[in-house]
Structure formats: structure tokens, C-alpha cells
Motif scaffolding. Sequence first.
Motif, PDB file in Angstrom:
ATOM      1  N   MET A   1      -0.931 -10.134 -31.570  1.00 19.87           N
ATOM      2  CA  MET A   1       0.457 -10.194 -32.022  1.00 19.87           C
ATOM      3  C   MET A   1       1.332 -10.671 -30.866  1.00 19.87           C
ATOM      4  SD  MET A   1       2.774  -7.161 -33.722  1.00 19.87           S
ATOM      5  CE  MET A   1       2.266  -5.967 -32.496  1.00 19.87           C
ATOM      6  N   GLU A   2       1.828 -11.902 -30.969  1.00 17.50           N
ATOM      7  CA  GLU A   2       2.614 -12.461 -29.882  1.00 17.50           C
ATOM      8  C   GLU A   2       3.906 -13.059 -30.428  1.00 17.50           C
ATOM      9  OE1 GLU A   2       0.434 -15.015 -27.334  1.00 17.50           O
ATOM     10  OE2 GLU A   2      -1.166 -13.552 -27.002  1.00 17.50           O
ATOM     11  N   ARG A   3       4.984 -12.871 -29.659  1.00 18.38           N
ATOM     12  CA  ARG A   3       6.272 -13.410 -30.060  1.00 18.38           C
ATOM     13  C   ARG A   3       7.119 -13.565 -28.811  1.00 18.38           C
ATOM     14  NH1 ARG A   3      11.342 -13.556 -31.426  1.00 18.38           N
ATOM     15  NH2 ARG A   3      12.034 -13.847 -33.570  1.00 18.38           N
ATOM     16  N   VAL A   4       7.889 -14.656 -28.751  1.00 17.03           N
ATOM     17  CA  VAL A   4       8.827 -14.838 -27.665  1.00 17.03           C
ATOM     18  C   VAL A   4      10.232 -14.639 -28.215  1.00 17.03           C
ATOM     19  CG1 VAL A   4       9.755 -16.443 -25.943  1.00 17.03           C
ATOM     20  CG2 VAL A   4       7.305 -16.420 -26.436  1.00 17.03           C
ATOM     21  N   PHE A   5      10.988 -13.722 -27.612  1.00 19.75           N
ATOM     22  CA  PHE A   5      12.354 -13.437 -28.049  1.00 19.75           C
ATOM     23  C   PHE A   5      13.321 -14.392 -27.364  1.00 19.75           C
ATOM     24  CE2 PHE A   5       9.892  -9.495 -28.035  1.00 19.75           C
ATOM     25  CZ  PHE A   5       9.995  -9.129 -29.372  1.00 19.75           C
ATOM     26  N   VAL A   6      14.392 -14.740 -28.057  1.00 22.92           N
ATOM     27  CA  VAL A   6      15.416 -15.598 -27.455  1.00 22.92           C
ATOM     28  C   VAL A   6      16.009 -14.905 -26.234  1.00 22.92           C
ATOM     29  CG1 VAL A   6      17.671 -16.681 -27.787  1.00 22.92           C
ATOM     30  CG2 VAL A   6      15.950 -16.786 -29.606  1.00 22.92           C
ATOM     31  N   ASP A   7      16.421 -13.660 -26.423  1.00 24.55           N
ATOM     32  CA  ASP A   7      17.011 -12.878 -25.330  1.00 24.55           C
ATOM     33  C   ASP A   7      16.919 -11.408 -25.688  1.00 24.55           C
ATOM     34  OD1 ASP A   7      18.980 -12.529 -27.278  1.00 24.55           O
ATOM     35  OD2 ASP A   7      20.417 -13.864 -26.303  1.00 24.55           O
ATOM     36  N   ARG A   8      17.470 -10.549 -24.848  1.00 26.53           N
ATOM     37  CA  ARG A   8      17.387  -9.107 -25.090  1.00 26.53           C
ATOM     38  C   ARG A   8      18.179  -8.686 -26.316  1.00 26.53           C
ATOM     39  NH1 ARG A   8      18.094  -9.422 -19.390  1.00 26.53           N
ATOM     40  NH2 ARG A   8      16.377  -8.517 -18.143  1.00 26.53           N
ATOM     41  N   VAL A   9      19.270  -9.389 -26.594  1.00 29.85           N
ATOM     42  CA  VAL A   9      20.090  -9.035 -27.756  1.00 29.85           C
ATOM     43  C   VAL A   9      19.307  -9.266 -29.046  1.00 29.85           C
ATOM     44  CG1 VAL A   9      22.183  -9.573 -29.050  1.00 29.85           C
ATOM     45  CG2 VAL A   9      22.263  -9.451 -26.555  1.00 29.85           C
ATOM     46  N   GLU A  10      18.672 -10.428 -29.158  1.00 29.97           N
ATOM     47  CA  GLU A  10      17.869 -10.688 -30.351  1.00 29.97           C
ATOM     48  C   GLU A  10      16.752  -9.654 -30.472  1.00 29.97           C
ATOM     49  OE1 GLU A  10      15.256 -14.256 -32.352  1.00 29.97           O
ATOM     50  OE2 GLU A  10      14.685 -13.403 -30.428  1.00 29.97           O
ATOM     51  N   ALA A  11      16.114  -9.339 -29.363  1.00 27.83           N
ATOM     52  CA  ALA A  11      15.043  -8.347 -29.388  1.00 27.83           C
ATOM     53  C   ALA A  11      15.567  -6.999 -29.881  1.00 27.83           C
ATOM     54  CB  ALA A  11      14.440  -8.204 -27.998  1.00 27.83           C
ATOM     55  N   GLY A  12      16.759  -6.613 -29.423  1.00 20.97           N
ATOM     56  CA  GLY A  12      17.343  -5.356 -29.864  1.00 20.97           C
ATOM     57  C   GLY A  12      17.675  -5.341 -31.338  1.00 20.97           C
ATOM     58  N   GLU A  13      18.151  -6.480 -31.839  1.00 19.46           N
ATOM     59  CA  GLU A  13      18.458  -6.551 -33.274  1.00 19.46           C
ATOM     60  C   GLU A  13      17.200  -6.386 -34.119  1.00 19.46           C
ATOM     61  OE1 GLU A  13      20.333 -10.335 -33.291  1.00 19.46           O
ATOM     62  OE2 GLU A  13      22.339  -9.529 -32.800  1.00 19.46           O
ATOM     63  N   LEU A  14      16.120  -7.002 -33.681  1.00 15.53           N
ATOM     64  CA  LEU A  14      14.852  -6.857 -34.404  1.00 15.53           C
ATOM     65  C   LEU A  14      14.296  -5.445 -34.271  1.00 15.53           C
ATOM     66  CD1 LEU A  14      13.259 -10.257 -33.356  1.00 15.53           C
ATOM     67  CD2 LEU A  14      14.125  -9.651 -35.627  1.00 15.53           C
ATOM     68  N   LEU A  15      14.458  -4.864 -33.105  1.00 17.36           N
ATOM     69  CA  LEU A  15      13.979  -3.503 -32.883  1.00 17.36           C
ATOM     70  C   LEU A  15      14.735  -2.515 -33.757  1.00 17.36           C
ATOM     71  CD1 LEU A  15      11.860  -2.208 -31.017  1.00 17.36           C
ATOM     72  CD2 LEU A  15      13.679  -1.861 -29.331  1.00 17.36           C
ATOM     73  N   ALA A  16      16.037  -2.739 -33.917  1.00 19.64           N
ATOM     74  CA  ALA A  16      16.858  -1.834 -34.728  1.00 19.64           C
ATOM     75  C   ALA A  16      16.335  -1.718 -36.158  1.00 19.64           C
ATOM     76  CB  ALA A  16      18.305  -2.316 -34.728  1.00 19.64           C
ATOM     77  N   GLU A  17      15.784  -2.825 -36.684  1.00 22.18           N
ATOM     78  CA  GLU A  17      15.259  -2.808 -38.055  1.00 22.18           C
ATOM     79  C   GLU A  17      14.128  -1.801 -38.219  1.00 22.18           C
ATOM     80  OE1 GLU A  17      16.402  -4.515 -40.660  1.00 22.18           O
ATOM     81  OE2 GLU A  17      17.992  -5.437 -39.454  1.00 22.18           O
TER      82      GLU A  17
END
Length: 213
Positions: A1-17
Motif C-alpha cells: 500500500m503506497e501513496r504520495v501525499f501532496v502535503d501535510r494538509v492533504e494527508a490530514g484531511e484524508l486521515l480525518a475521514e
Amino acid sequence: MERVFVDRVEAGELLAERLLAIRDPVVLALPRGGVEVAEPVARRLGVALDVLVTRKIGYPPQPELGVGAIAEGGEPVFDLRLLARLGLTPEALARVVAAERRELARRVRVYRGERPLPALAGREVIVVDDGLATGATARAALRTVAAAGPARVTLAVPVGAADTVAAIGQEADEVVVLCVPAHFRAVGQWYEQFDQLTDGDVLNVLARNRPKG
């Protein structure tokens, strides 16, 4: 399972889900990088954001190599296997630990002033960082949280090394990780933008999400 996040904000938005089922938690970010990830999490869950300050304890000849960590209100946590491979003991790192305690205290003053950590006893707590490499800082933070008697603790990170993710499960009730790459070298390789944050950046985020009371 691999994914590159745009930045920490995008990562946080996905994590919140992945965290929406947790009701009225205390959200604690590990500064500096974890603060930008935690902001979307706190906003989506409708709660304030605070920080739990940690410091890595580095191997003196190569300070970027973390051999342990310390969190505010806690004692140093060492990777004893790594220390053994390096021929070191915790006692041999006393000077490094003292220096990191001073820097930790400075950051607590800067980020929180005279305000204490939020009350954690009996609460749901989410600890957020931008990734798990060795897991030393997360482990130190989770042990500080556990000592405060929370009802439940979740560690939430966008990306982590597989062996670290497996091992850190002993320190939290749940570990939420979006990406566990097969070939993990460093947290930053999984972000397109991974700028180093300053104290000012942390303070700006905290000002936008200041705890009430």
C-alpha cells in the motif's frame, strides 16, 4: 500500500475521514510536523487542537539517527536494541538527554506558555504526527498520554514503516495509518511538499485552533 501525499494538509484531511467515529476527542499534535496534519483532523471532528511536545534523542556522532525520545512530563524512552548495536547505554547519553530536556522546555513555553496540557483522564485522545519512522517520538508521547489515564488512545499518522507500525500497536488502543509502504526510507519521501516548519508556523496553527477555557 503506497501513496504520495501532496502535503501535510492533504494527508490530514484524508486521515480525518478515518477518525470520524471518535466522539469529542482531545486531539494532540506532535510538533512541529504533526501540527499541520492535525489541524484538518481537529477541524473535521469539531474540537480544539493542542500539542504534546516531544524531542528526539539523537546518536551523538549522527544526531539525525534517533536512539530514543522524550515527551513533556515523561521520562526518556530508548530503543535498547539500537543502543546495544551501537555499543551505548542510556547513561552514556545523559548530556544529550539534558540538552533535549532544555529544548523541550523551551518549546513548551513557546507553544503553550503557562497553560498546562488538556485534562486527559477519562477522555478519548488522538495523537497525530506526520509519519512513523523509528517510532521513538510517538512511543514517548503515547506513554505520557497513557500515564494521564485516558479512556482510549488512538495514534493517527498518514504513513509509517511497517515494522514500526506493528510494534507501536502495543502503545495505543488503535493505530490508524493510511499508507504502509513496502519500501520505507524516510517520512518525507511520501510527501510532494515536506517543508520544515518553524515555531512561528506552529503558533499560527495553534492560534487558529486555540483550546477554549
